[in-house]
Design an enzyme around this catalytic site. Structure first.
Site, PDB file in Angstrom:
ATOM      1  N   LYS A 277     -66.666  56.061  -2.928  1.00 34.20           N
ATOM      2  CA  LYS A 277     -66.103  57.289  -3.484  1.00 34.20           C
ATOM      3  C   LYS A 277     -64.596  57.310  -3.279  1.00 34.20           C
ATOM      4  CE  LYS A 277     -70.026  60.407  -2.644  1.00 34.20           C
ATOM      5  NZ  LYS A 277     -70.294  60.756  -4.044  1.00 34.20           N
ATOM      6  N   ARG A 351     -81.448  59.603  -4.722  1.00 31.96           N
ATOM      7  CA  ARG A 351     -82.717  59.419  -5.446  1.00 31.96           C
ATOM      8  C   ARG A 351     -83.503  58.237  -4.893  1.00 31.96           C
ATOM      9  NH1 ARG A 351     -79.387  58.964 -10.964  1.00 31.96           N
ATOM     10  NH2 ARG A 351     -77.991  60.217  -9.681  1.00 31.96           N
TER      11      ARG A 351
HETATM   12  N1  BES Z   1     -74.118  63.254  -2.724  1.00 34.45           N
HETATM   13  C1  BES Z   1     -73.651  62.904  -3.996  1.00 34.45           C
HETATM   14  C2  BES Z   1     -73.596  64.085  -4.968  1.00 34.45           C
HETATM   15  C3  BES Z   1     -72.514  65.089  -4.750  1.00 34.45           C
HETATM   16  C4  BES Z   1     -71.202  64.797  -5.105  1.00 34.45           C
HETATM   17  C5  BES Z   1     -72.813  66.323  -4.253  1.00 34.45           C
HETATM   18  C6  BES Z   1     -70.222  65.747  -4.924  1.00 34.45           C
HETATM   19  C7  BES Z   1     -71.830  67.272  -4.097  1.00 34.45           C
HETATM   20  C8  BES Z   1     -70.535  66.989  -4.413  1.00 34.45           C
HETATM   21  C9  BES Z   1     -74.556  61.848  -4.629  1.00 34.45           C
HETATM   22  O1  BES Z   1     -75.103  60.935  -3.759  1.00 34.45           O
HETATM   23  C10 BES Z   1     -73.698  61.064  -5.577  1.00 34.45           C
HETATM   24  O2  BES Z   1     -72.808  60.429  -5.138  1.00 34.45           O
HETATM   25  N2  BES Z   1     -74.010  61.173  -6.858  1.00 34.45           N
HETATM   26  C11 BES Z   1     -73.237  60.512  -7.847  1.00 34.45           C
HETATM   27  C12 BES Z   1     -74.191  59.991  -8.883  1.00 34.45           C
HETATM   28  C13 BES Z   1     -73.531  59.060  -9.861  1.00 34.45           C
HETATM   29  C14 BES Z   1     -73.094  57.799  -9.196  1.00 34.45           C
HETATM   30  C15 BES Z   1     -74.528  58.777 -10.960  1.00 34.45           C
HETATM   31  C16 BES Z   1     -72.267  61.532  -8.445  1.00 34.45           C
HETATM   32  O3  BES Z   1     -72.644  62.695  -8.594  1.00 34.45           O
HETATM   33  O4  BES Z   1     -71.137  61.164  -8.710  1.00 34.45           O
HETATM   34 MN    MN Z   2     -73.814  59.279  -3.418  1.00 35.15          MN
END
Ligand code: BES
Ligand code: MN
Ligand code: ZN
Length: 492
Positions: A277, A351
């Site tokens: 991230k 997931r």
């Molecule tokens: N934990 C995150 C989702 C999230 C992001 C929650 C920001 C709250 C605030 C999750 O594991 C994630 O990183 N999801 C990705 C999915 C994508 C790679 C398809 C996302 O939301 O960017």
């Molecule tokens: Mn994630």
């Protein structure tokens, strides 16, 4: 903080700080009118002077009251009479507690059960007083010295004798829900280096010692291996903290009653893994275990109320970090269900934990399964930070949660998981891909989960936008504990 009901007649009531209600046309509530009489028209005088109109969330602190029973009175505005919604009632309460906190009293009395709120009873009103107050006095203190400890120690809720038994019931429920929310917030606000999967497991074990109907079981990585949870384990491989699958078993009903299974995503830190991230705001990914913390909070609530239900709480917990042994984009793993998954983005890890936990949930022969997860940033794009996203494979169950959300003022908004979206998570090399591209990200995430929830009635709550507040007031909210508590109360 202590909460209790008082049902003395008003002329016998004594209070350091009494809260009474006023509507927008400067009309005092019944209790406020009686207090006004006791105080020789003081309230009417202040109203006539224009000190308060009665608009929603308007407040007036009267510091010097010419009646020996009352040290202070706070007039609380509720807005137009006959038009006070549940939300407006809570908003006014929140404004009132702010004044109570500032006035630094240690004991306050809320005489706000006589406000006319659409579609509610005394029980609901009492509950809200406790939930809103307890939420407002929450203080994070684990790693920070609080210069100013909150003065408020005790809240009395004044209830007329006619409704005092309803108020007592509301008191019990309100206290239990507030305790559940509090536990959830405490765990969620902890940093990732304290709140690890092991720490969460220890908290669950500790919780189970507090109630005889509650048992806890922790599955270690070797157990997950034996179960074939290849998707879950692929995420934890990139972390030095051992993963845990926390199970809590609350038996409040006959053993033959099918359990409600609650599943909570327990990523104690989500850096994204190899699909790292960006740095900005990454600290907030300590909150990626809010679903798991909510499971603990809900189980606590259920035990405090001795709910006549069987509940299984499952919290798959891990970190998601970049490492030489971490998942790589393109890797293919085999889930417990036997379905293979191509990991196109290692940041779609939630997931991967949840799919194996959903498969595992089948063994409990669930009545329904509810999962709670900070699953997608896309859910925040779609819905903002107001409702949680609701997805499910059963219309009646979804309706139940929508209604519970309205009553609890912890709203959800239903999103589709139509067949058409399933195409987006097809893979050339595996049964499923773990991402579905940029369109409808919260939906394709739910579609992915739905493939592991085909054998039972299931809802998924995407709490990415609601589990914590970002910015200056950063902190956990405890959502969706009020919503799911309401659902459980309705079922009990
Ligand atoms: N934990 C995150 C989702 C999230 C992001 C929650 C920001 C709250 C605030 C999750 O594991 C994630 O990183 N999801 C990705 C999915 C994508 C790679 C398809 C996302 O939301 O960017
Ligand atoms: Mn994630
Ligand atoms: Zn995550």
């Amino acid at each position: 903080m202590d909460y209790s009901i008082v049902s003395l007649s008003l002329d016998k009531l004594q209070s350091d700080c009494l809260l009474v209600g006023i509507y927008e046309n400067q009309q005092l509530s019944p209790v406020a009118t009686a207090v006004d009489t006791l105080c020789e028209g003081l309230l009417t005088k202040l109203i006539a002077r224009g000190d308060i109109k009665g608009k929603n969330a308007e407040t007036l602190l009267i510091n010097n009251v010419p009646h020996e029973n009352f040290q202070r009175i706070i007039l609380v505005g509720f807005g137009e009479s006959g038009k006070v919604t549940r939300k407006l009632y809570r908003k006014a309460l929140a404004a009132a507690i702010k004044v109570v906190k500032e006035s630094k009293v240690s004991v306050a009395t809320s005489a706000l059960l006589d406000i006319n709120v659409e579609n509610v009873d005394t029980q609901w009103l009492t509950r809200q007083n406790i939930e809103v107050f307890n939420d407002a006095i929450y203080l994070y203190s684990k790693t920070k010295v609080c210069e100013e400890m909150p003065a408020l120690q005790q809240l009395y809720i004044y209830a007329d004798k006619l409704v005092s038994s309803q108020a007592e019931l509301g008191l019990l429920q309100g206290k239990a829900i507030a305790k559940g929310v509090e536990l959830t917030k405490q765990l969620a606000d902890l940093p990732g280096n304290i709140c690890t999967p092991t720490y969460l497991a220890e908290q669950a074990i500790e919780l189970a010692t507090q109630h005889e109907k509650l048992k806890c079981e922790i599955l270690e990585e070797s157990d997950l291996q034996a179960l074939g949870m290849g998707a879950f384990l692929s995420v934890s491989r990139g972390s030095r903290q051992p993963a845990k699958l926390i199970s809590l078993f609350y038996q409040g009903a006959e053993a033959s009653v099918k359990p409600i299974v609650l599943i909570g995503k327990g990523l104690t830190f989500d850096a994204g893994g190899i699909s790292l991230k960006p740095g900005l705001g990454m600290d907030e990914m300590k909150y990626d275990m809010c679903g798991g913390a909510s499971v603990l909070g809900l189980i606590r609530m259920a035990t405090l109320l001795n709910l006549k239900l069987n509940i299984v709480g499952l919290v798959p917990s891990s970190e998601n970090l970049p490492d030489g042994d971490a998942n790589k984009p393109g890797d293919i793993v085999t889930s417990m269900s036997g379905k293979t998954i191509e990991i196109l983005n290692t940041d779609a890890e939630g997931r991967l934990l949840l799919c194996d936990t959903l498969t595992y949930a089948k063994k409990f022969n669930p009545e329904v399964v509810i999962d709670m997860a900070t699953l997608t940033g896309a859910c925040i794009v779609a819905l903002g930070r107001v409702p949680s996203g609701l997805f499910g494979n059963d219309d009646a169950l979804c309706e139940e949660l929508l209604t519970a959300g309205e009553v609890a003022c912890d709203k959800v908004w239903r999103m589709p998981i139509w067949e058409e979206y399933q195409d987006q998570i097809k893979s050339n090399f595996a049964d499923l891909a773990n991402i579905g591209g940029p369109d409808g990200g919260s939906i394709t995430a739910a579609c992915f989960l739905s493939r592991f929830a085909e054998d039972f009635r299931w809802v998924h709550l995407d709490i990415a936008g609601t589990a914590w507040r970002t910015g200056a007031a950063k902190g956990a909210t405890g959502r969706p504990v009020p919503l799911v508590s309401q659902f459980l109360l309705n079922r009990a």
